[in-house]
Design a protein around this motif. Structure first.
Motif, PDB file in Angstrom:
ATOM      1  N   MET A  12       0.896  -1.115   0.185  1.00 37.23           N
ATOM      2  CA  MET A  12      -0.239   0.012   0.081  1.00 37.23           C
ATOM      3  C   MET A  12       0.955   1.466   0.002  1.00 37.23           C
ATOM      4  SD  MET A  12      -2.916   1.333   0.061  1.00 37.23           S
ATOM      5  CE  MET A  12      -3.945   2.886   0.842  1.00 37.23           C
ATOM      6  N   LEU A  13       1.899   1.349   0.818  1.00 40.37           N
ATOM      7  CA  LEU A  13       2.588   2.560   0.943  1.00 40.37           C
ATOM      8  C   LEU A  13       3.385   2.550  -0.476  1.00 40.37           C
ATOM      9  CD1 LEU A  13       3.462   4.338   3.128  1.00 40.37           C
ATOM     10  CD2 LEU A  13       5.242   2.857   3.836  1.00 40.37           C
ATOM     11  N   GLU A  14       4.040   1.537  -1.009  1.00 42.09           N
ATOM     12  CA  GLU A  14       4.625   1.570  -2.101  1.00 42.09           C
ATOM     13  C   GLU A  14       3.709   2.059  -3.245  1.00 42.09           C
ATOM     14  OE1 GLU A  14       4.444  -1.287  -0.402  1.00 42.09           O
ATOM     15  OE2 GLU A  14       6.388  -1.648   0.206  1.00 42.09           O
ATOM     16  N   ALA A  15       2.537   1.902  -3.249  1.00 46.11           N
ATOM     17  CA  ALA A  15       1.464   2.199  -4.452  1.00 46.11           C
ATOM     18  C   ALA A  15       1.459   3.829  -4.116  1.00 46.11           C
ATOM     19  CB  ALA A  15       0.080   1.409  -4.067  1.00 46.11           C
ATOM     20  N   LEU A  16       1.268   4.190  -2.948  1.00 49.69           N
ATOM     21  CA  LEU A  16       1.261   5.568  -3.009  1.00 49.69           C
ATOM     22  C   LEU A  16       2.446   6.554  -3.459  1.00 49.69           C
ATOM     23  CD1 LEU A  16      -0.165   6.334   0.837  1.00 49.69           C
ATOM     24  CD2 LEU A  16      -1.160   7.052  -1.352  1.00 49.69           C
ATOM     25  N   ILE A  17       3.496   5.912  -3.013  1.00 50.03           N
ATOM     26  CA  ILE A  17       4.817   6.624  -3.922  1.00 50.03           C
ATOM     27  C   ILE A  17       4.787   6.349  -5.003  1.00 50.03           C
ATOM     28  CG2 ILE A  17       7.430   5.928  -3.655  1.00 50.03           C
ATOM     29  CD1 ILE A  17       7.246   5.106  -0.825  1.00 50.03           C
ATOM     30  N   PHE A  18       4.538   5.178  -5.840  1.00 45.28           N
ATOM     31  CA  PHE A  18       4.601   5.011  -7.204  1.00 45.28           C
ATOM     32  C   PHE A  18       3.412   5.832  -8.157  1.00 45.28           C
ATOM     33  CE2 PHE A  18       6.902   1.132  -6.317  1.00 45.28           C
ATOM     34  CZ  PHE A  18       8.255   1.447  -6.521  1.00 45.28           C
ATOM     35  N   VAL A  19       2.299   6.299  -7.319  1.00 43.27           N
ATOM     36  CA  VAL A  19       1.257   6.704  -8.134  1.00 43.27           C
ATOM     37  C   VAL A  19       1.175   8.289  -7.685  1.00 43.27           C
ATOM     38  CG1 VAL A  19      -1.301   6.752  -8.237  1.00 43.27           C
ATOM     39  CG2 VAL A  19      -0.026   4.885  -8.010  1.00 43.27           C
TER      40      VAL A  19
END
Length: 173
Positions: free
Chosen positions: A1-8
């Motif tokens: 989830m955290l990675e998704a925030l960073i990547f999006v």
């Protein structure tokens, strides 16, 4: 989830800024605010030290001071100044920030030259009413520099500390 925030979030904000500046010659205040807010939420959750978070925020404050001075003297738009500062928070002091500033400056210079050439051409009269090209025509004031800032951000984003953390975390799984 955290990675998704960073990547999006960051790439979305860069693309949104470029498109918005192309269409309206403005970058909405919500874009740099979103960048800053997401950084403040995500950075501590990645384990970034508080001193490093402070250094990232200091980079943003320094960039805001410099770009606000440029804005005050008419050398830059206010939305551009805020976007550079918010992007600086994501990059922090160091090579990613230098790459972002250099890449954006080179792209901005090329964009400015291309727009000046376009404005001196007969094509600008024909396309002056097109919604995507009207801000490039002779009647437009300034250059939608958010295009260069957005592209510069996208190009240098993979080297930013949060992306490096996210990639390392995904690679370890």
């Amino acid at each position: 989830m955290l990675e998704a925030l960073i990547f999006v979030v960051f790439p979305f904000c860069m693309v949104f800024s470029a498109v918005s500046d192309t269409l309206s010659m403005t970058i909405a205040n919500r874009v740099p605010l979103l960048l800053l807010g997401v950084f403040l939420v995500v950075a501590p959750l990645t384990g970034m030290a508080w001193t490093d978070i402070g250094i990232h925020l200091a980079a943003g404050v320094l960039l805001l001071a410099v770009t606000f001075a440029l804005f005050a003297f008419g050398g830059m738009g206010g939305g551009d100044a805020k976007l550079i500062a918010a992007t600086g928070v994501w990059m922090g002091f160091g090579m990613p920030l230098m790459q972002y500033l250099l890449t954006s400056a080179v792209l901005g210079g090329l964009l400015t030259l291309a727009i000046l050439y376009f404005r001196s051409s007969a094509l600008s009269h024909i396309t002056g009413q097109n919604m995507f090209l009207r801000n490039f025509s002779k009647d437009a004031d300034g250059v939608p520099y958010g295009i260069a800032l957005g592209l510069g951000g996208l190009v240098t984003f993979p080297a930013s500390p949060l992306v490096v953390w996210a990639v390392e975390r995904l690679a370890a799984q």
